[in-house]
Write an enzyme that holds these catalytic residues in place. Sequence first.
Site, PDB file in Angstrom:
ATOM      1  N   LYS A  46       0.858  -1.180   0.000  1.00  0.00           N
ATOM      2  CA  LYS A  46       0.000   0.000   0.000  1.00  0.00           C
ATOM      3  C   LYS A  46       0.894   1.229   0.000  1.00  0.00           C
ATOM      4  CE  LYS A  46      -3.604   2.626   0.688  1.00  0.00           C
ATOM      5  NZ  LYS A  46      -4.512   2.867  -0.429  1.00  0.00           N
ATOM      6  N   ASN A  70     -12.916   3.938  -6.307  1.00  0.00           N
ATOM      7  CA  ASN A  70     -12.471   4.053  -4.917  1.00  0.00           C
ATOM      8  C   ASN A  70     -11.900   5.426  -4.638  1.00  0.00           C
ATOM      9  OD1 ASN A  70      -9.456   4.058  -3.852  1.00  0.00           O
ATOM     10  ND2 ASN A  70      -9.442   3.076  -5.876  1.00  0.00           N
ATOM     11  N   ALA A  71     -12.046   5.824  -3.392  1.00  0.00           N
ATOM     12  CA  ALA A  71     -11.426   7.067  -2.924  1.00  0.00           C
ATOM     13  C   ALA A  71     -10.921   6.817  -1.507  1.00  0.00           C
ATOM     14  CB  ALA A  71     -12.433   8.205  -2.947  1.00  0.00           C
ATOM     15  N   ILE A  72     -10.056   5.814  -1.393  1.00  0.00           N
ATOM     16  CA  ILE A  72      -9.541   5.442  -0.067  1.00  0.00           C
ATOM     17  C   ILE A  72      -8.750   6.612   0.530  1.00  0.00           C
ATOM     18  CG2 ILE A  72      -8.084   3.804   1.229  1.00  0.00           C
ATOM     19  CD1 ILE A  72     -10.613   2.518   0.017  1.00  0.00           C
ATOM     20  N   LEU A  74      -5.290   7.054   0.422  1.00  0.00           N
ATOM     21  CA  LEU A  74      -3.959   6.684   0.957  1.00  0.00           C
ATOM     22  C   LEU A  74      -3.939   6.399   2.451  1.00  0.00           C
ATOM     23  CD1 LEU A  74      -1.537   9.013  -1.065  1.00  0.00           C
ATOM     24  CD2 LEU A  74      -2.428   6.768  -1.663  1.00  0.00           C
ATOM     25  N   CYS A 132      -1.785   9.272  -7.694  1.00  0.00           N
ATOM     26  CA  CYS A 132      -2.985   9.000  -6.899  1.00  0.00           C
ATOM     27  C   CYS A 132      -4.042  10.071  -7.137  1.00  0.00           C
ATOM     28  CB  CYS A 132      -2.662   8.958  -5.410  1.00  0.00           C
ATOM     29  SG  CYS A 132      -4.158   8.704  -4.433  1.00  0.00           S
ATOM     30  N   ASN A 194      -2.274   3.770 -13.062  1.00  0.00           N
ATOM     31  CA  ASN A 194      -3.066   3.949 -11.850  1.00  0.00           C
ATOM     32  C   ASN A 194      -4.538   4.112 -12.278  1.00  0.00           C
ATOM     33  OD1 ASN A 194      -3.885   4.611  -9.154  1.00  0.00           O
ATOM     34  ND2 ASN A 194      -1.835   5.410  -8.771  1.00  0.00           N
ATOM     35  N   GLY A 219     -10.322  -1.915 -12.525  1.00  0.00           N
ATOM     36  CA  GLY A 219     -11.021  -3.130 -12.942  1.00  0.00           C
ATOM     37  C   GLY A 219     -11.113  -3.258 -14.456  1.00  0.00           C
ATOM     38  N   GLY A 247      -7.166  -3.810 -14.741  1.00  0.00           N
ATOM     39  CA  GLY A 247      -8.228  -4.732 -15.127  1.00  0.00           C
ATOM     40  C   GLY A 247      -7.818  -6.164 -15.373  1.00  0.00           C
TER      41      GLY A 247
END
Length: 306
Positions: A46, A70-72, A74, A132, A194, A219, A247
């Site tokens: 990560k 996604n919008a984790i 970081l 990112c 990315n 994906g 993907g």
Amino acid sequence: MAVALRTNLGKLVLQNPVMVASGTFGYGQEYARLIDVNRLGAIITKSITLKPRAGNPPPRIWETAAGMLNAIGLQNVGVEAFIREKMPFLRSLKGPKILVNLAGESVAEYVELARRLDGVEGIDGFELNISCPNCDRGGMEFGVDPALTRQVVRRVRRVTTRFLMPKLSPNVTDIVAIAKAAVDGGADALSLINTIVAMAVDARRRTPRISTVKGGLSGPAIKPIALRMVWQVSRALPQVPLVGLGGIMTATDAAEFLLCGARAVQVGTASYVDPTTSVRIVDELAAYAAQQKVKQVSRLVGALQS
Ligand SMILES: Cc1cc2nc3c(=O)[nH]c(=O)nc-3n(C[C@H](O)[C@H](O)[C@H](O)COP(=O)(O)O)c2cc1C
């Protein structure tokens, strides 16, 4: 037919071309209960930042048609806890190379991270996340501007002799210009791509599906874009080792990236669908090569007939 899976990214030799992508495989240990992680070509951690990060508030994941948003943001334990708590496990692995993915909000932060990790035993190299899409500052800013890309890579290059692989953003008009800048800055290899900046909407509530409105799409939906970018960069920079991702769900997907010029691949979102995907692809890639009557998987690299 026995197929040799070994490949190299210049000075970095891999037992096979299958890596796991940053942010989709934790720090490796979480998956060790489910699969034999020693069979992977490389584990990419990560993204690590100087300070721990809690990430963005939920909801921060949404399933889309053939993909995932996604919008984790970081979320990670920060570099000191990473060294103390996560490296002992990663260092104990015998098969895969260990690449630490670095993310910063400024050039100085990337440099400080590389400097801090350079002396740590068990790290084979760095993947630089300059792409990112889920951060307010830094992240993708670096990867969408050739001058900034060159600068951040060059400055990190000065503080480490370890394998250095910037990860490129697809959110650009000219991927080749960014790739050239990264190589000019001293990159040993490049990984691409990315996630793609995207959004999803709840029409009933009239709200975005994720808290930050925009997120990164991954994906199967993005594979054709990733293939195109790998192919373009490999034609423009044939000597530069490339790692393709976006993907990949099956060995056939992985083979498509090799044919377009990638020497290795990364499995990302697919690990959420089935955590055994990466090791399954190791086996199935060998079967594909045998079917194609190729004794070394590396012979498939760039073998697209066009
Ligand atoms: C939930 C999630 C978290 C991610 N976190 C990171 C990250 O911390 N650093 C990074 O460089 N890429 C991150 N990525 C991007 C993936 O490594 C990969 O580049 C992208 O998802 C495309 O590959 P895929 O379609 O196989 O997932 C993340 C992707 C997902 C889905």
